[in-house]
Motif scaffolding. Structure first.
Motif, short mmCIF file in Angstrom:
data_model
loop_
_atom_site.label_atom_id
_atom_site.label_comp_id
_atom_site.label_asym_id
_atom_site.label_seq_id
_atom_site.Cartn_x
_atom_site.Cartn_y
_atom_site.Cartn_z
N LEU A 88 0.83 -1.18 0.10
CA LEU A 88 0.15 -0.08 0.07
C LEU A 88 0.85 1.24 0.10
N LEU A 89 0.18 2.22 -0.20
CA LEU A 89 0.96 3.51 -0.22
C LEU A 89 0.34 4.69 0.57
N PRO A 90 1.03 5.46 1.44
CA PRO A 90 0.58 6.24 2.64
C PRO A 90 0.24 7.71 1.99
N LEU A 91 -1.08 7.64 1.11
CA LEU A 91 -1.17 9.06 0.40
C LEU A 91 -1.73 9.93 1.47
N ASN A 92 -1.16 11.15 1.44
CA ASN A 92 -1.47 12.11 2.38
C ASN A 92 -2.78 12.92 1.81
N GLU A 93 -2.68 13.44 0.86
CA GLU A 93 -3.53 14.21 -0.15
C GLU A 93 -3.47 14.05 -1.69
N ALA A 94 -4.57 14.30 -2.30
CA ALA A 94 -4.54 14.19 -3.65
C ALA A 94 -5.53 15.55 -4.12
N PHE A 95 -4.91 16.34 -5.34
CA PHE A 95 -5.76 17.25 -5.54
C PHE A 95 -5.23 17.75 -7.30
N VAL A 96 -6.27 18.54 -7.79
CA VAL A 96 -5.86 19.20 -9.33
C VAL A 96 -5.53 20.33 -9.13
N LEU B 78 10.84 7.37 -1.00
CA LEU B 78 10.90 6.29 -0.10
C LEU B 78 9.99 5.10 -0.54
N HIS B 79 9.12 5.23 -1.42
CA HIS B 79 7.93 4.33 -1.99
C HIS B 79 8.18 3.78 -3.21
N GLN B 80 9.67 3.76 -3.77
CA GLN B 80 10.01 3.40 -5.07
C GLN B 80 9.76 2.09 -5.40
N ASP B 81 9.27 1.10 -4.50
CA ASP B 81 9.10 -0.28 -4.70
C ASP B 81 7.62 -0.48 -5.03
N ARG B 82 6.69 0.52 -4.61
CA ARG B 82 5.13 0.54 -5.08
C ARG B 82 4.99 1.50 -6.02
N LEU B 83 5.82 2.36 -6.29
CA LEU B 83 5.40 3.57 -7.24
C LEU B 83 5.20 3.04 -8.74
#
Length: 255
Positions: free
Chosen positions: A23-31, A110-115
């Protein structure tokens, strides 16, 4: 922050899990629009991930890594983030192919194994162009090198309260520069910062890939620094980058 507090500065880094279970720790997403660098002004979907391996004193996203300000966000699968991304872009009446996806943080590498799996899912959903914003301390793996379309590397200077050894990874700088798809953006607040770029970074990255950006997360501070930073860029043959999001919205979130 005063010079005394910078001398004693120790970032309070939130520890990250040893195993994210895919899984990925998403803090926020926006356009919004890309505010900095080569693609400034281009429509963009920002995916901001938690945790950082550095912790700059002037960081304006401390909520992704500072133990005192940390926001947990959501642990999501690449499929869940892809669904969210598609819905966000559709809600803005935009086509996925018309916006850049900007992977940011914290430190997304830090998440390049999942990105790479996330990028692959997003490509299948119609997104075409992927930027990553990184401090240039983590060597990219082969999958990341193939997946990312543009590297916005922002190596840090000692104006962040840390020393050169903490801020620089020559191996990573070379790996990113060798992609031929990278800019190196430096936040500067004094003439000494320019000297530091020339001494410690210019030997390792192409001269024409260096961009100078004024430090400060208020419009007033940006405008105060902009004239001399522009002049320094011209004098040294670097490029200047505005920080459009700060000029327009200051430190307001999701802008």
């Amino acid at each position: 922050m005063s010079s005394i507090s910078l001398i004693n500065y120790q970032p309070r880094l939130q520890p990250w899990p040893k195993d994210f279970k895919g899984l990925l720790p998403l803090n926020e997403a926006f356009v919004s629009v890309q505010g900095e660098g080569r693609f400034a002004g281009h429509p963009a979907l920002f995916l901001r991930f938690n945790y950082c391996n550095l912790g700059c004193s002037w960081c304006d996203t401390r909520f992704t890594w500072d133990t005192d300000k940390f926001e947990n966000g959501d642990l999501l699968s690449p499929q869940q983030i892809t669904k969210l991304a598609f819905e966000l872009v559709a809600s803005q009446s935009k086509n996925a192919s018309d916006v850049h996806v900007v992977l940011t943080g914290g430190e997304p590498m830090l998440h390049q194994d999942r990105l790479p799996e996330l990028i692959s899912n997003l490509r299948r959903a119609g997104f075409h162009f992927f930027e990553i914003e990184t401090n240039g301390l983590i060597v990219p793996n082969e999958q990341m090198l193939k997946s990312v379309d543009w590297w916005n590397s922002s190596p840090k200077l000692s104006n962040n309260g840390l020393n050169v050894k903490q801020n620089i990874s020559v191996e990573t700088l070379h790996a990113i520069a060798e992609t031929g798809k990278a800019d190196f953006k430096f936040v500067v607040s004094s003439v000494q910062d320019i000297d530091e770029i020339i001494t410690h970074y210019l030997p390792h990255v192409p001269h024409n890939s260096i961009m100078l950006m004024p430090e400060g997360f208020t419009k007033a501070k940006q405008l105060r620094h902009t004239p001399w930073v522009k002049s320094a860029a011209i004098r040294h043959g670097f490029r200047f980058s505005p920080r459009l999001h700060i000029l327009e919205w200051g430190n307001e979130r999701k802008r």
